[in-house]
Design a protein around this motif. Structure first.
Motif, PDB file in Angstrom:
ATOM      1  N   GLY A  69       0.844  -1.131  -0.104  1.00  0.00           N
ATOM      2  CA  GLY A  69      -0.064   0.012  -0.176  1.00  0.00           C
ATOM      3  C   GLY A  69       0.764   1.444   0.153  1.00  0.00           C
ATOM      4  O   GLY A  69       0.175   2.469   0.121  1.00  0.00           O
ATOM      5  N   ILE A  70       2.021   1.069  -0.276  1.00  0.00           N
ATOM      6  CA  ILE A  70       3.137   2.304  -0.090  1.00  0.00           C
ATOM      7  C   ILE A  70       2.793   3.245  -1.373  1.00  0.00           C
ATOM      8  O   ILE A  70       2.979   4.388  -1.497  1.00  0.00           O
ATOM      9  CB  ILE A  70       4.336   1.929   0.063  1.00  0.00           C
ATOM     10  CG1 ILE A  70       5.249   3.363   0.522  1.00  0.00           C
ATOM     11  CG2 ILE A  70       5.075   1.472  -1.138  1.00  0.00           C
ATOM     12  CD1 ILE A  70       6.762   3.019   1.142  1.00  0.00           C
ATOM     13  N   ASN A  90       2.014   9.356  -5.954  1.00  0.00           N
ATOM     14  CA  ASN A  90       1.563   9.276  -4.663  1.00  0.00           C
ATOM     15  C   ASN A  90       1.977   8.220  -3.666  1.00  0.00           C
ATOM     16  O   ASN A  90       1.772   7.258  -4.306  1.00  0.00           O
ATOM     17  CB  ASN A  90      -0.147   9.612  -4.863  1.00  0.00           C
ATOM     18  CG  ASN A  90      -0.324  10.746  -5.705  1.00  0.00           C
ATOM     19  OD1 ASN A  90      -0.001  11.982  -5.200  1.00  0.00           O
ATOM     20  ND2 ASN A  90      -1.466  10.731  -6.304  1.00  0.00           N
ATOM     21  N   PHE A  91       2.209   8.506  -2.410  1.00  0.00           N
ATOM     22  CA  PHE A  91       2.648   7.525  -1.464  1.00  0.00           C
ATOM     23  C   PHE A  91       1.873   7.697  -0.126  1.00  0.00           C
ATOM     24  O   PHE A  91       1.246   8.798   0.157  1.00  0.00           O
ATOM     25  CB  PHE A  91       4.171   7.590  -1.144  1.00  0.00           C
ATOM     26  CG  PHE A  91       4.965   7.520  -2.350  1.00  0.00           C
ATOM     27  CD1 PHE A  91       5.493   6.379  -2.602  1.00  0.00           C
ATOM     28  CD2 PHE A  91       5.348   8.688  -3.297  1.00  0.00           C
ATOM     29  CE1 PHE A  91       6.376   6.149  -3.683  1.00  0.00           C
ATOM     30  CE2 PHE A  91       6.223   8.287  -4.118  1.00  0.00           C
ATOM     31  CZ  PHE A  91       6.629   7.060  -4.428  1.00  0.00           C
ATOM     32  N   ALA A  92       2.021   6.697   0.578  1.00  0.00           N
ATOM     33  CA  ALA A  92       1.328   6.574   1.937  1.00  0.00           C
ATOM     34  C   ALA A  92       2.424   5.643   2.757  1.00  0.00           C
ATOM     35  O   ALA A  92       3.443   5.155   2.197  1.00  0.00           O
ATOM     36  CB  ALA A  92       0.055   5.814   1.819  1.00  0.00           C
ATOM     37  N   THR A  93       1.879   5.022   3.696  1.00  0.00           N
ATOM     38  CA  THR A  93       2.705   4.298   4.711  1.00  0.00           C
ATOM     39  C   THR A  93       2.227   2.665   4.152  1.00  0.00           C
ATOM     40  O   THR A  93       1.044   2.389   3.847  1.00  0.00           O
ATOM     41  CB  THR A  93       2.301   4.256   6.006  1.00  0.00           C
ATOM     42  OG1 THR A  93       0.955   4.213   6.436  1.00  0.00           O
ATOM     43  CG2 THR A  93       2.730   5.466   6.791  1.00  0.00           C
ATOM     44  N   PHE A 106       7.655   3.496   4.819  1.00  0.00           N
ATOM     45  CA  PHE A 106       7.211   4.972   4.363  1.00  0.00           C
ATOM     46  C   PHE A 106       8.701   5.597   3.641  1.00  0.00           C
ATOM     47  O   PHE A 106       9.798   4.905   3.942  1.00  0.00           O
ATOM     48  CB  PHE A 106       6.841   5.679   5.665  1.00  0.00           C
ATOM     49  CG  PHE A 106       7.996   6.117   6.530  1.00  0.00           C
ATOM     50  CD1 PHE A 106       8.734   7.082   6.723  1.00  0.00           C
ATOM     51  CD2 PHE A 106       7.914   4.989   7.622  1.00  0.00           C
ATOM     52  CE1 PHE A 106       9.695   7.299   7.732  1.00  0.00           C
ATOM     53  CE2 PHE A 106       8.827   5.406   8.707  1.00  0.00           C
ATOM     54  CZ  PHE A 106       9.760   6.350   8.655  1.00  0.00           C
ATOM     55  N   LEU A 107       8.380   6.562   2.842  1.00  0.00           N
ATOM     56  CA  LEU A 107       9.596   7.114   2.492  1.00  0.00           C
ATOM     57  C   LEU A 107       9.875   8.326   3.094  1.00  0.00           C
ATOM     58  O   LEU A 107       9.050   9.078   3.498  1.00  0.00           O
ATOM     59  CB  LEU A 107       9.142   7.691   0.866  1.00  0.00           C
ATOM     60  CG  LEU A 107       8.920   6.764   0.055  1.00  0.00           C
ATOM     61  CD1 LEU A 107       8.805   7.288  -1.733  1.00  0.00           C
ATOM     62  CD2 LEU A 107       9.708   5.364  -0.254  1.00  0.00           C
ATOM     63  N   ASP A 108      11.301   8.549   3.383  1.00  0.00           N
ATOM     64  CA  ASP A 108      11.810   9.591   4.378  1.00  0.00           C
ATOM     65  C   ASP A 108      12.884  10.279   3.787  1.00  0.00           C
ATOM     66  O   ASP A 108      13.992   9.801   3.141  1.00  0.00           O
ATOM     67  CB  ASP A 108      12.459   8.691   5.471  1.00  0.00           C
ATOM     68  CG  ASP A 108      12.766   9.567   6.543  1.00  0.00           C
ATOM     69  OD1 ASP A 108      12.972  10.749   6.625  1.00  0.00           O
ATOM     70  OD2 ASP A 108      13.163   8.883   7.664  1.00  0.00           O
ATOM     71  N   TYR A 159       6.405  11.723   6.873  1.00  0.00           N
ATOM     72  CA  TYR A 159       6.664  10.822   5.568  1.00  0.00           C
ATOM     73  C   TYR A 159       6.175  11.485   4.149  1.00  0.00           C
ATOM     74  O   TYR A 159       5.329  12.463   4.288  1.00  0.00           O
ATOM     75  CB  TYR A 159       6.179   9.616   5.707  1.00  0.00           C
ATOM     76  CG  TYR A 159       4.677   9.295   5.776  1.00  0.00           C
ATOM     77  CD1 TYR A 159       3.646   9.360   4.701  1.00  0.00           C
ATOM     78  CD2 TYR A 159       3.964   9.163   7.094  1.00  0.00           C
ATOM     79  CE1 TYR A 159       2.474   9.465   4.687  1.00  0.00           C
ATOM     80  CE2 TYR A 159       2.624   9.270   7.030  1.00  0.00           C
ATOM     81  CZ  TYR A 159       1.810   9.120   6.083  1.00  0.00           C
ATOM     82  OH  TYR A 159       0.393   9.466   6.096  1.00  0.00           O
ATOM     83  N   ILE A 160       6.885  11.182   3.264  1.00  0.00           N
ATOM     84  CA  ILE A 160       6.577  11.977   1.818  1.00  0.00           C
ATOM     85  C   ILE A 160       5.233  11.198   1.452  1.00  0.00           C
ATOM     86  O   ILE A 160       4.973   9.814   1.356  1.00  0.00           O
ATOM     87  CB  ILE A 160       7.900  11.470   0.807  1.00  0.00           C
ATOM     88  CG1 ILE A 160       9.054  12.065   1.428  1.00  0.00           C
ATOM     89  CG2 ILE A 160       7.285  11.728  -0.686  1.00  0.00           C
ATOM     90  CD1 ILE A 160      10.320  11.595   0.506  1.00  0.00           C
ATOM     91  N   ASN A 161       4.378  11.915   0.840  1.00  0.00           N
ATOM     92  CA  ASN A 161       2.998  11.517   0.258  1.00  0.00           C
ATOM     93  C   ASN A 161       2.989  11.677  -1.323  1.00  0.00           C
ATOM     94  O   ASN A 161       2.038  11.324  -1.654  1.00  0.00           O
ATOM     95  CB  ASN A 161       1.859  12.146   1.176  1.00  0.00           C
ATOM     96  CG  ASN A 161       1.880  13.444   1.136  1.00  0.00           C
ATOM     97  OD1 ASN A 161       2.533  14.317   0.556  1.00  0.00           O
ATOM     98  ND2 ASN A 161       1.130  14.187   1.907  1.00  0.00           N
ATOM     99  N   SER A 162       4.158  12.336  -1.623  1.00  0.00           N
ATOM    100  CA  SER A 162       3.992  12.651  -3.274  1.00  0.00           C
ATOM    101  C   SER A 162       5.351  13.018  -3.562  1.00  0.00           C
ATOM    102  O   SER A 162       6.139  13.803  -3.197  1.00  0.00           O
ATOM    103  CB  SER A 162       2.880  13.828  -3.574  1.00  0.00           C
ATOM    104  OG  SER A 162       3.455  14.994  -3.400  1.00  0.00           O
ATOM    105  N   ILE A 163       5.745  12.757  -4.794  1.00  0.00           N
ATOM    106  CA  ILE A 163       7.051  13.114  -5.511  1.00  0.00           C
ATOM    107  C   ILE A 163       6.619  13.375  -7.071  1.00  0.00           C
ATOM    108  O   ILE A 163       6.082  12.475  -7.618  1.00  0.00           O
ATOM    109  CB  ILE A 163       8.020  12.177  -5.318  1.00  0.00           C
ATOM    110  CG1 ILE A 163       8.537  11.575  -3.963  1.00  0.00           C
ATOM    111  CG2 ILE A 163       9.422  12.423  -6.155  1.00  0.00           C
ATOM    112  CD1 ILE A 163       9.642  10.459  -4.003  1.00  0.00           C
ATOM    113  N   THR A 164       7.273  14.305  -7.239  1.00  0.00           N
ATOM    114  CA  THR A 164       7.294  14.763  -8.811  1.00  0.00           C
ATOM    115  C   THR A 164       8.578  14.719  -9.448  1.00  0.00           C
ATOM    116  O   THR A 164       9.760  15.292  -8.877  1.00  0.00           O
ATOM    117  CB  THR A 164       6.745  16.107  -9.212  1.00  0.00           C
ATOM    118  OG1 THR A 164       5.249  16.251  -8.558  1.00  0.00           O
ATOM    119  CG2 THR A 164       6.642  16.620 -10.686  1.00  0.00           C
TER     120      THR A 164
END
Length: 336
Positions: A69-70, A90-93, A106-108, A159-164
């Motif tokens: 689900g990340i 889009n990210f989550a835990t 999660f992404l840190d 934690y990171i929830n989105s990256i472009t």
């Protein structure tokens, strides 16, 4: 007469072969025209496409950290007016159970005392160029959630929830680099490189170009309000437990949601959903938990839904005491 028949047959066969070749050429042209991909992206437009993230680690019996689900399985591709392409993830835990330990991944962007053995500066976020070794960071941006996750030192961190990322070249798969953390351990996912003293594990994003769809925008937008009046005949009550006690040994707390005083029209029903994660705190110490609530319809008095709360702390350095938090429930009524 025999020769004339052979000539006629030969002409018919030639015409048939020519027709088949024309039809095949037409079909091939039509299929090519329908295909969508990198080269079909138009300036000033936005698209969405299905995608898969692989963060495979062969250790620990093999774990796919790209799951759990990340990542939500879709990218948004944007092309500006100058033709510059980028995509957003889009990210989550995420959640895994490894050797009996529940790990929340999660992404840190700023890992604390990170593992530096992979040859790329921990916390680096980028996309690899086509040479497989150059990391592109220009044009990379990210956002962080207002919620937190717990790192290996039991500290809550955003934690990171989105990256472009920029989308610099045409490919089906793109190699990325980022730091994937958890309350157990963390690691920089990256391509193999000469600076690594440990084993590098790539993060590979595969885009399904066949699923590419343009996001349409309205030419004009107007707002108007309306009064909503809805009359419900009968009634219902949903009993939510006031307190959910978690066993300190098993770290598990079980509870039940129950239908009471249900007088519903035929075909009507009620559903209940709840937060899938949260945290409990004691002073400055915070411990995360996960929550699973059974899905289903409440139709009559006495119907129940079972739920389970699991505290995911490791126990290292945990301060004794009572930890408390809240769990939000949403009750939905559906008419016949």
């Amino acid at each position: 007469m025999h020769n004339q028949t052979k000539k006629t047959t030969s002409r018919l066969l030639s015409m048939l072969v020519a027709a088949v070749m024309i039809l095949a050429a037409f079909s091939l042209t039509s299929l090519t025209a329908l295909a969508a991909g990198y080269d079909d992206l138009e300036d000033g437009k936005t698209y969405v496409a299905d995608a898969d993230l692989s963060c495979w680690v062969s250790a620990m019996g093999g774990v796919q950290f790209g799951g759990g689900g990340i990542f939500d399985g879709q990218v948004t591709i944007n092309v500006d007016g100058s033709g510059n392409k980028s995509f957003t993830m889009n990210f989550a835990t995420g959640g895994f159970t490894i050797y009996g330990v529940a790990a929340v991944t999660f992404l840190d962007a700023n890992p604390e005392n990170p593992d530096t053995s992979r040859g790329v500066t921990p916390g680096t976020i980028g996309i690899y160029a086509q040479d497989g070794s150059t990391i592109i960071t220009d044009g990379v941006s990210y956002t962080e959630s207002s919620n937190t996750a717990v790192n290996p030192f039991e500290n809550p961190v955003p934690y990171i929830n989105s990256i472009t990322f920029p989308l610099p070249y045409d490919a089906n798969a793109y190699n990325l680099t980022f730091y994937l953390n958890s309350q157990v351990m963390g690691m920089q996912f990256c391509n193999p490189n000469a600076q690594a003293t440990g084993t590098p594990y790539p993060a590979v994003l595969t885009i399904d170009w066949d699923s590419l769809e343009e996001v349409k925008t309205a030419d004009e937008t107007a707002n108007q309000s309306a009064n909503v009046i809805y009359e419900v005949t009968g009634g219902y009550e949903v009993k939510i437990p006031a307190t959910i006690n978690v066993n300190s040994t098993t770290k598990v707390g079980e509870y039940t949601v129950e239908a009471e005083n249900f007088v519903l029209p035929a075909g009507a029903y009620v559903t209940v959903t709840a937060d899938t994660a949260g945290s409990v705190a004691n002073g400055g110490k915070t411990i995360p938990f996960t929550n699973t609530l059974e899905s289903g319809k409440l139709l009559i008095t006495g119907d129940t839904l079972d739920g389970t709360v699991i505290v995911t702390e490791t126990g290292n350095g945990t301060i004794p005491g009572t930890y408390t938090g809240t769990l939000e429930f949403t009750i939905n009524y559906y008419a016949e």
